[in-house]
Design a protein around this motif. Sequence first.
Motif, PDB file in Angstrom:
ATOM      1  N   ALA A   1       0.646  -1.000  -0.438  1.00 57.55           N
ATOM      2  CA  ALA A   1      -0.087  -0.364   0.066  1.00 57.55           C
ATOM      3  C   ALA A   1       0.415   1.003   0.274  1.00 57.55           C
ATOM      4  CB  ALA A   1      -0.991  -0.126   1.229  1.00 57.55           C
ATOM      5  N   ASP A   2       1.360   1.441   0.959  1.00 57.57           N
ATOM      6  CA  ASP A   2       2.942   2.431   0.330  1.00 57.57           C
ATOM      7  C   ASP A   2       3.609   3.071  -0.855  1.00 57.57           C
ATOM      8  OD1 ASP A   2       4.058   0.382   0.925  1.00 57.57           O
ATOM      9  OD2 ASP A   2       5.413   1.201   2.397  1.00 57.57           O
ATOM     10  N   LYS A   3       3.817   1.589  -1.039  1.00 52.44           N
ATOM     11  CA  LYS A   3       4.453   2.337  -2.611  1.00 52.44           C
ATOM     12  C   LYS A   3       3.146   2.356  -3.070  1.00 52.44           C
ATOM     13  CE  LYS A   3       8.661   1.181  -1.373  1.00 52.44           C
ATOM     14  NZ  LYS A   3       8.435  -0.234   0.319  1.00 52.44           N
ATOM     15  N   PHE A   4       2.854   2.007  -3.325  1.00 54.25           N
ATOM     16  CA  PHE A   4       1.635   2.318  -4.439  1.00 54.25           C
ATOM     17  C   PHE A   4       0.491   3.488  -4.218  1.00 54.25           C
ATOM     18  CE2 PHE A   4      -3.253   2.291  -6.017  1.00 54.25           C
ATOM     19  CZ  PHE A   4      -3.395   1.859  -7.164  1.00 54.25           C
ATOM     20  N   LYS A   5       0.565   4.170  -2.977  1.00 54.97           N
ATOM     21  CA  LYS A   5       0.163   5.357  -2.627  1.00 54.97           C
ATOM     22  C   LYS A   5       1.360   6.552  -3.393  1.00 54.97           C
ATOM     23  CE  LYS A   5      -3.452   3.328   1.092  1.00 54.97           C
ATOM     24  NZ  LYS A   5      -3.262   3.797   2.112  1.00 54.97           N
ATOM     25  N   GLU A   6       1.813   6.310  -3.333  1.00 53.40           N
ATOM     26  CA  GLU A   6       2.923   7.157  -3.661  1.00 53.40           C
ATOM     27  C   GLU A   6       2.483   7.900  -5.337  1.00 53.40           C
ATOM     28  OE1 GLU A   6       7.043   5.936  -3.878  1.00 53.40           O
ATOM     29  OE2 GLU A   6       7.847   5.275  -1.994  1.00 53.40           O
ATOM     30  N   PHE A   7       1.819   6.806  -6.595  1.00 60.98           N
ATOM     31  CA  PHE A   7       1.788   7.074  -7.491  1.00 60.98           C
ATOM     32  C   PHE A   7       0.732   7.729  -7.283  1.00 60.98           C
ATOM     33  CE2 PHE A   7       5.477   4.078  -7.556  1.00 60.98           C
ATOM     34  CZ  PHE A   7       6.472   4.660  -7.397  1.00 60.98           C
TER      35      PHE A   7
END
Length: 284
Positions: A152-158
């Motif tokens: 989730a933390d990686k996806f929400k960056e984009f």
Amino acid sequence: MTISIVLPAKNEAEGLQRTLPALRAAYPDAEIIVVDDGSTDETARVAANAGATVLSSPYSMGNGAAIKRGARAARGDVLVFMDADGQHSAEHIAALLAKLEQGYDMVVGARDRSGQANLHRGLANGFYNRLASWMTGHKVVDLTSGFRAVRADKFKEFLHLLPNGFSYPTTCTMAFFRSAYPVAYVPIPVAKRVGTISHIRPLKDGVRFLLIIFKIASLYSPLKLFVPVATAFALLGLGWYGWTFAHEGRFTNMSALLISASVIVFLIGLISEQITNLTYRRDG
């Protein structure tokens, strides 16, 4: 590791009646979010009765917009995105999660040819896969699959990069590769969709998918697109100059135009490359 399962849904009441009970049985502790994208049927009621969290839009904003709304609301460490029309099965989520635990940041459920909507879509997706593989230097098995598990933390960056339409899988895949977040693919079968016909419109979305080609380049490495185009203009200009000089002994306006175009395209590529670098820069 907590899991949030996000299902964008537009008039998918029939598909949800089959999908949601299977999800709840397989993952009783998971957060299940159904994003009702302006449905005119009983999508919201069916989802609520099945115990899912329902996010409703007053009008249709698009598949990508639904994904973004669901991702913002999700509380899980891992986000699982899947279609609400019955094509994706709850039993295949475990394979995505198992692969994710091996150190990957995104795992995509890759369809085979039988999982494509039709021949034209299959050919188009095959082309996109080859193009993305060339751009990234990694084998891209299914660029446009909507069945995936991500941290989730990686996806929400984009989220700010994702479009509101159907090309969100392409955008997030290229963004993960560009940011050096490892991506893996797991083969999965795809069932026949339940309920209404596909929301994809061949003509309008065909043009939109064509633009994906340019988005792939601009999201990953613009120079890989602009340099070949600039080189083609330069070769045409020099070739035309050589022919006219040999036959007429002069340098023509067309040669100047083609060579100037090659320089302009190359400079635009350089600027685009710098903008791309700024887009993925993380401060702090």
